[in-house]
Design an enzyme around this catalytic site. Structure first.
Site, mmCIF file in Angstrom:
data_model
loop_
_atom_site.group_PDB
_atom_site.id
_atom_site.type_symbol
_atom_site.label_atom_id
_atom_site.label_comp_id
_atom_site.label_asym_id
_atom_site.label_seq_id
_atom_site.Cartn_x
_atom_site.Cartn_y
_atom_site.Cartn_z
ATOM 1 N N LEU A 111 -21.247 45.968 -12.326
ATOM 2 C CA LEU A 111 -20.203 46.832 -11.745
ATOM 3 C C LEU A 111 -20.759 48.195 -11.289
ATOM 4 O O LEU A 111 -20.002 49.154 -11.119
ATOM 5 C CB LEU A 111 -19.052 47.032 -12.739
ATOM 6 C CG LEU A 111 -18.344 45.760 -13.223
ATOM 7 C CD1 LEU A 111 -17.194 46.110 -14.170
ATOM 8 C CD2 LEU A 111 -17.811 44.926 -12.056
ATOM 9 N N GLY A 112 -22.063 48.272 -11.118
ATOM 10 C CA GLY A 112 -22.660 49.501 -10.573
ATOM 11 C C GLY A 112 -22.636 50.677 -11.531
ATOM 12 O O GLY A 112 -22.474 51.827 -11.102
ATOM 13 N N ALA A 115 -25.456 53.314 -10.853
ATOM 14 C CA ALA A 115 -25.200 54.125 -9.652
ATOM 15 C C ALA A 115 -24.129 55.169 -9.935
ATOM 16 O O ALA A 115 -24.255 56.328 -9.519
ATOM 17 C CB ALA A 115 -24.764 53.231 -8.493
ATOM 18 N N ASP A 157 -24.743 50.304 -3.860
ATOM 19 C CA ASP A 157 -24.050 50.813 -5.054
ATOM 20 C C ASP A 157 -23.857 52.324 -5.001
ATOM 21 O O ASP A 157 -22.767 52.829 -5.271
ATOM 22 C CB ASP A 157 -24.864 50.479 -6.324
ATOM 23 C CG ASP A 157 -24.818 49.010 -6.672
ATOM 24 O OD1 ASP A 157 -24.545 48.198 -5.766
ATOM 25 O OD2 ASP A 157 -25.072 48.671 -7.838
#
Ligand code: MEV
Length: 321
Positions: A111-112, A115, A157
């Site tokens: 889910l990033g 980032a 991301d």
């Protein structure tokens, strides 16, 4: 004191194929990472995490040995340390900082999360230190940090986390940002971390062994992503769901599914979703389902041993709160 939050993201279509230059579509979600940053009197950097994979840590750049930080913890701190360094290098001053970091995103869950930690850290510090940087410039700095830590990263991301909304990424083309479509979505987390580097490597080996077959599969993912983009614009849930299911079939055939993910994908379909698929690298991590029966699908995910994450797609990128 400054507080910034940045969103995580899901891949709606095109993961893995995107590594070879095919298009993919991702969108920001309203699960976020919050960074609270303040200056301190001494020259130390203190990081106080919540829900991350390390404990509170104090260090000074270039003098980390003095603080006896375990190697493993240093590694998981890399995104934050390198983000701080990027901003301090621009200011050219040695100052002390205290950062409290709290994430709603599972670590290595597709889910990033890295980032969003990176983007929120850079954004909070550029505000705290009065640096004039646009969201796009923050996205680029965060991308440099991700590349530096991971060796190889897609800009998708960090761009999605900084700017919010829907991102279409394709090799040699500008990243395109669009509005997040208002479609009903549920995320199912397997409670297993996903190892992106390993999975990308395994797909590469498969592609080297069967280049024609895998290239044809990736060409089909490209067609799905392009049709999916139109279906998202029209908010045609049935078509989005069908295309997700076909995309999932291909992800399955390239070996990035596993039993737990597969169970969540199928119970989501059988309890009333238009479609469901892996989001991100697979092999654990998360799946997504398009459904108007959010309660029923969430319960089915829970009963099957997953964690249901209720969320919405969002246009809100990184922001000060
Ligand atoms: C991982 O979240 C998505 C992959 O396509 C890898 C990448 O794009 O960097 C598997």
């Amino acid at each position: 004191m400054i507080k910034a939050t940045a969103p995580g993201k899901i891949y709606l279509f095109g993961e893995h194929a995107v590594v070879y230059g095919y298009p993919a579509i991702a969108c920001a979600i309203n699960k976020r990472t919050e960074v609270e940053a303040e200056k301190t009197r001494n020259k130390d950097i203190t990081i106080i995490p919540k829900n991350l994979s390390f404990k509170s840590i104090k260090f000074s750049f270039g003098d980390e040995n003095r603080y006896n930080i375990p190697k493993k913890e240093l590694k998981s701190l890399e995104y934050i340390r390198k983000s701080i360094k990027k901003i301090l290098d621009k200011k050219d001053q040695k100052i002390g900082l205290k950062l409290k970091i709290n994430s709603e995103l599972p670590i290595s869950g597709g889910l990033g999360s890295s980032a969003s930690v990176t983007v929120a850290t850079i954004f909070s510090l550029k505000e705290l230190l009065d640096l004039d940087l646009s969201r796009r410039e923050v996205a680029n700095l965060a991308y440099e940090v991700e590349k530096d830590v991971q060796g190889n990263a897609s800009p998708c991301d960090t761009f999605t986390s900084a700017l919010g909304g829907l991102t279409k990424v394709e090799k040699n083309k500008e990243l395109i940002k669009n509005k997040a479509p208002a479609i009903p979505i549920i995320i199912g987390y397997t409670n297993q971390q996903s190892n992106t580097t390993k999975l990308v490597e395994e797909v590469k080996e498969l592609k080297n062994k069967y280049p024609t077959i895998i290239n044809n599969l990736f060409n089909n993912i490209k067609k799905i992503t392009e049709k999916g983009q139109k279906a998202l614009e029209k908010k045609n849930l049935e078509e989005i769901g069908n295309l997700m299911n076909i995309n999932q079939g291909i992800l399955d055939s390239i070996g990035v599914n596993n039993l737990k993910l597969s169970k969540l994908i199928y119970v989501a379909r059988e309890s009333g979703s238009y479609g469901s698929k892996i989001t991100g690298a697979g092999g654990g991590g998360c799946m997504i389902a398009i459904t108007e029966n959010k309660e029923k699908v969430s319960n089915a995910i829970k009963v099957t041993g997953g964690k249901a994450i209720k969320t919405k797609l969002t246009n809100e990128g990184v922001k000060i709160t």
